[in-house]
Motif scaffolding. Structure first.
Motif, PDB file in Angstrom:
ATOM      1  N   PHE A  34       0.845  -1.187   0.000  1.00  0.00           N
ATOM      2  CA  PHE A  34       0.000   0.000   0.000  1.00  0.00           C
ATOM      3  C   PHE A  34       0.882   1.238   0.000  1.00  0.00           C
ATOM      4  CE2 PHE A  34      -3.774  -2.433   1.012  1.00  0.00           C
ATOM      5  CZ  PHE A  34      -3.271  -3.511   1.705  1.00  0.00           C
ATOM      6  N   TYR A  36       0.747   5.332   0.923  1.00  0.00           N
ATOM      7  CA  TYR A  36       0.005   6.374   1.619  1.00  0.00           C
ATOM      8  C   TYR A  36       0.722   7.715   1.453  1.00  0.00           C
ATOM      9  CZ  TYR A  36      -2.282   2.599   4.294  1.00  0.00           C
ATOM     10  OH  TYR A  36      -2.982   1.480   4.684  1.00  0.00           O
ATOM     11  N   GLN A  38       0.866  11.507   3.544  1.00  0.00           N
ATOM     12  CA  GLN A  38       0.511  12.141   4.817  1.00  0.00           C
ATOM     13  C   GLN A  38       0.964  13.594   4.810  1.00  0.00           C
ATOM     14  OE1 GLN A  38       2.447  10.599   8.368  1.00  0.00           O
ATOM     15  NE2 GLN A  38       0.637  11.032   9.613  1.00  0.00           N
ATOM     16  N   LEU A  44      -3.011   9.402   7.691  1.00  0.00           N
ATOM     17  CA  LEU A  44      -2.547   8.756   6.473  1.00  0.00           C
ATOM     18  C   LEU A  44      -3.703   8.662   5.482  1.00  0.00           C
ATOM     19  CD1 LEU A  44      -0.476   7.743   8.671  1.00  0.00           C
ATOM     20  CD2 LEU A  44      -0.120   5.785   7.185  1.00  0.00           C
ATOM     21  N   LEU A  46      -4.718   6.789   2.031  1.00  0.00           N
ATOM     22  CA  LEU A  46      -4.356   5.725   1.103  1.00  0.00           C
ATOM     23  C   LEU A  46      -4.403   6.260  -0.322  1.00  0.00           C
ATOM     24  CD1 LEU A  46      -3.711   2.684   0.677  1.00  0.00           C
ATOM     25  CD2 LEU A  46      -6.174   2.306   0.473  1.00  0.00           C
ATOM     26  N   THR A  49      -3.438   0.668  -3.852  1.00  0.00           N
ATOM     27  CA  THR A  49      -3.144  -0.692  -3.417  1.00  0.00           C
ATOM     28  C   THR A  49      -2.431  -1.394  -4.561  1.00  0.00           C
ATOM     29  OG1 THR A  49      -5.127  -0.707  -2.045  1.00  0.00           O
ATOM     30  CG2 THR A  49      -4.154  -2.843  -2.586  1.00  0.00           C
ATOM     31  N   PHE A  91       4.872  13.612   2.806  1.00  0.00           N
ATOM     32  CA  PHE A  91       5.473  12.419   3.391  1.00  0.00           C
ATOM     33  C   PHE A  91       4.764  11.227   2.773  1.00  0.00           C
ATOM     34  CE2 PHE A  91       7.964  10.165   6.373  1.00  0.00           C
ATOM     35  CZ  PHE A  91       7.200   9.224   7.034  1.00  0.00           C
ATOM     36  N   ILE A  93       4.521   7.063   2.558  1.00  0.00           N
ATOM     37  CA  ILE A  93       4.890   5.879   3.345  1.00  0.00           C
ATOM     38  C   ILE A  93       4.209   4.645   2.762  1.00  0.00           C
ATOM     39  CG2 ILE A  93       3.058   6.218   5.071  1.00  0.00           C
ATOM     40  CD1 ILE A  93       5.150   5.294   7.194  1.00  0.00           C
ATOM     41  N   PRO A 106      -1.482  -7.296  10.893  1.00  0.00           N
ATOM     42  CA  PRO A 106      -1.260  -5.857  10.688  1.00  0.00           C
ATOM     43  C   PRO A 106      -0.479  -5.592   9.414  1.00  0.00           C
ATOM     44  CG  PRO A 106       0.286  -6.706  12.292  1.00  0.00           C
ATOM     45  CD  PRO A 106      -0.668  -7.832  11.989  1.00  0.00           C
ATOM     46  N   GLN A 107      -0.634  -4.414   8.901  1.00  0.00           N
ATOM     47  CA  GLN A 107       0.242  -3.967   7.834  1.00  0.00           C
ATOM     48  C   GLN A 107       1.560  -3.546   8.463  1.00  0.00           C
ATOM     49  OE1 GLN A 107      -1.501  -0.888   5.370  1.00  0.00           O
ATOM     50  NE2 GLN A 107      -3.377  -2.054   5.027  1.00  0.00           N
ATOM     51  N   HIS A 108       2.646  -3.864   7.753  1.00  0.00           N
ATOM     52  CA  HIS A 108       3.979  -3.498   8.230  1.00  0.00           C
ATOM     53  C   HIS A 108       4.475  -2.322   7.398  1.00  0.00           C
ATOM     54  CE1 HIS A 108       3.904  -7.163  10.590  1.00  0.00           C
ATOM     55  NE2 HIS A 108       3.459  -7.774   9.514  1.00  0.00           N
ATOM     56  N   PHE A 109       4.853  -1.270   8.069  1.00  0.00           N
ATOM     57  CA  PHE A 109       5.181  -0.018   7.391  1.00  0.00           C
ATOM     58  C   PHE A 109       6.670   0.196   7.212  1.00  0.00           C
ATOM     59  CE2 PHE A 109       1.232   2.405   6.953  1.00  0.00           C
ATOM     60  CZ  PHE A 109       0.365   1.644   7.711  1.00  0.00           C
ATOM     61  N   GLY A 110       7.004   0.873   6.129  1.00  0.00           N
ATOM     62  CA  GLY A 110       8.350   1.384   5.951  1.00  0.00           C
ATOM     63  C   GLY A 110       8.518   2.640   6.787  1.00  0.00           C
ATOM     64  N   ASP A 111       9.700   3.217   6.747  1.00  0.00           N
ATOM     65  CA  ASP A 111       9.987   4.403   7.546  1.00  0.00           C
ATOM     66  C   ASP A 111       9.542   5.703   6.899  1.00  0.00           C
ATOM     67  OD1 ASP A 111      13.132   3.209   9.003  1.00  0.00           O
ATOM     68  OD2 ASP A 111      11.029   2.816   9.508  1.00  0.00           O
ATOM     69  N   ARG A 114      10.338  11.586   2.944  1.00  0.00           N
ATOM     70  CA  ARG A 114       9.949  13.003   2.949  1.00  0.00           C
ATOM     71  C   ARG A 114      10.393  13.598   1.620  1.00  0.00           C
ATOM     72  NH1 ARG A 114       8.059  14.087   7.911  1.00  0.00           N
ATOM     73  NH2 ARG A 114       8.845  12.815   9.618  1.00  0.00           N
TER      74      ARG A 114
ATOM     75  N   PHE B  35      -7.020  -1.768  14.732  1.00  0.00           N
ATOM     76  CA  PHE B  35      -5.575  -1.701  14.946  1.00  0.00           C
ATOM     77  C   PHE B  35      -5.216  -0.355  15.582  1.00  0.00           C
ATOM     78  CE2 PHE B  35      -4.492  -5.253  12.089  1.00  0.00           C
ATOM     79  CZ  PHE B  35      -5.635  -5.331  11.315  1.00  0.00           C
ATOM     80  N   TYR B  37      -1.748   2.104  15.903  1.00  0.00           N
ATOM     81  CA  TYR B  37      -0.375   2.347  15.477  1.00  0.00           C
ATOM     82  C   TYR B  37       0.167   3.574  16.194  1.00  0.00           C
ATOM     83  CZ  TYR B  37      -0.708  -0.916  11.513  1.00  0.00           C
ATOM     84  OH  TYR B  37      -0.832  -2.036  10.734  1.00  0.00           O
ATOM     85  N   GLY B  43       8.545   9.508  11.977  1.00  0.00           N
ATOM     86  CA  GLY B  43       7.652   9.184  10.875  1.00  0.00           C
ATOM     87  C   GLY B  43       7.236   7.743  10.703  1.00  0.00           C
ATOM     88  N   GLU B  44       8.010   6.806  11.213  1.00  0.00           N
ATOM     89  CA  GLU B  44       7.629   5.409  10.974  1.00  0.00           C
ATOM     90  C   GLU B  44       6.352   5.061  11.719  1.00  0.00           C
ATOM     91  OE1 GLU B  44      10.121   6.398  12.818  1.00  0.00           O
ATOM     92  OE2 GLU B  44      10.658   4.992  14.405  1.00  0.00           O
ATOM     93  N   MET B  45       5.633   4.094  11.193  1.00  0.00           N
ATOM     94  CA  MET B  45       4.385   3.626  11.798  1.00  0.00           C
ATOM     95  C   MET B  45       4.671   2.300  12.501  1.00  0.00           C
ATOM     96  SD  MET B  45       1.779   5.668  11.179  1.00  0.00           S
ATOM     97  CE  MET B  45       0.253   4.732  11.080  1.00  0.00           C
ATOM     98  N   PHE B  47       3.217  -0.805  14.681  1.00  0.00           N
ATOM     99  CA  PHE B  47       2.012  -1.521  15.088  1.00  0.00           C
ATOM    100  C   PHE B  47       2.066  -1.810  16.582  1.00  0.00           C
ATOM    101  CE2 PHE B  47      -1.403  -4.394  15.315  1.00  0.00           C
ATOM    102  CZ  PHE B  47      -0.978  -5.548  15.945  1.00  0.00           C
ATOM    103  N   ARG B  96     -11.245  -2.077   6.029  1.00  0.00           N
ATOM    104  CA  ARG B  96     -12.351  -1.488   5.285  1.00  0.00           C
ATOM    105  C   ARG B  96     -13.559  -2.404   5.209  1.00  0.00           C
ATOM    106  NH1 ARG B  96     -10.378   1.980   0.038  1.00  0.00           N
ATOM    107  NH2 ARG B  96      -9.400   3.694   1.194  1.00  0.00           N
ATOM    108  N   GLN B 102      -7.166  -3.361   3.260  1.00  0.00           N
ATOM    109  CA  GLN B 102      -7.026  -1.910   3.315  1.00  0.00           C
ATOM    110  C   GLN B 102      -7.519  -1.387   4.653  1.00  0.00           C
ATOM    111  OE1 GLN B 102      -9.432  -1.421  -0.125  1.00  0.00           O
ATOM    112  NE2 GLN B 102      -7.713  -0.935  -1.455  1.00  0.00           N
ATOM    113  N   LEU B 103      -6.864  -0.361   5.128  1.00  0.00           N
ATOM    114  CA  LEU B 103      -7.198   0.222   6.411  1.00  0.00           C
ATOM    115  C   LEU B 103      -7.740   1.639   6.253  1.00  0.00           C
ATOM    116  CD1 LEU B 103      -4.085  -0.810   8.555  1.00  0.00           C
ATOM    117  CD2 LEU B 103      -6.335  -1.875   8.526  1.00  0.00           C
ATOM    118  N   PHE B 105      -7.919   5.004   8.569  1.00  0.00           N
ATOM    119  CA  PHE B 105      -7.288   5.553   9.764  1.00  0.00           C
ATOM    120  C   PHE B 105      -8.111   6.691  10.353  1.00  0.00           C
ATOM    121  CE2 PHE B 105      -3.107   3.615  10.150  1.00  0.00           C
ATOM    122  CZ  PHE B 105      -2.956   3.018   8.920  1.00  0.00           C
TER     123      PHE B 105
END
Lengths: 118, 115
Positions: A34, A36, A38, A44, A46, A49, A91, A93, A106-111, A114, B35, B37, B43-45, B47, B96, B102-103, B105
């Protein structure tokens, strides 16, 4: 486990330049990624996908030709901001879901990245 | 459509105290997942915790627990023994729809821990 790497973390470039952002799942295979966006002090949003081997599904209002998404493998998705302009500064992500994982995971996010367009 | 509401733009808590961050949701689906977060200033998300609509017990993960009140459609995050490193934005999110990855927020709550 479930580490997502995003690169670059920070980029400044001139207006009109195209910028590519990479999102990699390092220790797992991601069916779906995904992207996003921000804005400062906001939630966030979306953008799209991305499914491996198929076209991305964009959210309403997101320009497909402006934000090109490629998901060439189970571990890599890229977002290219084409002909970027100052209003594209934000930003960005990415996140990833496990291959054939249930949606309760859960979704796992990158850092995040920017992006500043001058 | 699913909707997540976080009514507290900002919260302050004294170090070592507990704090509750509110989250209410709206959905017509009988099966859903919630969830939480954490987003530090970098900036990182991150969980924190997950609650399924059919889970019999409230979710807990270390200092994080979820006060899930299904009838009231609320899923409040409780952080016990707050630490300075807990200062961050906290987002509540919801799938969703059944089977959706899909989430959606909420707008988030900025938590500041005071020494």
């Amino acid at each position: 486990g479930a580490v997502v790497s995003q690169h670059p973390s920070w980029v400044i470039c001139k207006s009109g330049t195209s910028v590519k952002i990479e999102c990699r799942s390092l220790d797992f295979q991601a069916t779906t990624m995904f992207w996003y966006r921000q804005f400062p002090k906001q939630s966030l949003m979306l953008m799209a996908t991305s499914n491996e081997g198929s076209k991305a599904t964009y959210e309403q209002g997101v320009e497909k030709d402006k934000f090109l998404i490629n998901h060439a493998s189970l571990t890599l998705s890229t977002l290219t901001v084409t002909s970027a302009h100052p209003e594209d500064s934000s930003f960005y992500i990415c996140s990833a879901s496990l291959l054939r994982g249930d949606s309760n995971q859960p979704q796992h996010f990158g850092d995040g990245t920017r992006l500043s367009i001058l | 459509a699913q909707k997540i509401t976080q009514t507290q733009p900002g919260m302050f808590v004294q170090e070592k105290e507990a704090v509750t961050l509110d989250c209410t949701y709206d959905t017509s689906d009988p099966s859903y997942g919630l969830f939480w977060y954490k987003q530090p200033s970098s900036g990182e998300m991150i969980f924190l915790i997950y609650q399924g609509s059919y889970d019999q017990q409230n979710a807990t993960e270390g200092r994080y627990s979820l006060n899930f009140q299904k009838a009231r459609k609320s899923a409040n995050l409780v952080i016990s023994a707050s630490q300075l490193g807990d200062s961050a934005m906290y987002f509540c999110a919801m799938r969703r729809g059944p089977g959706s990855y899909q989430l959606t927020f909420g707008k988030g709550t900025k938590l500041s821990v005071i020494p």
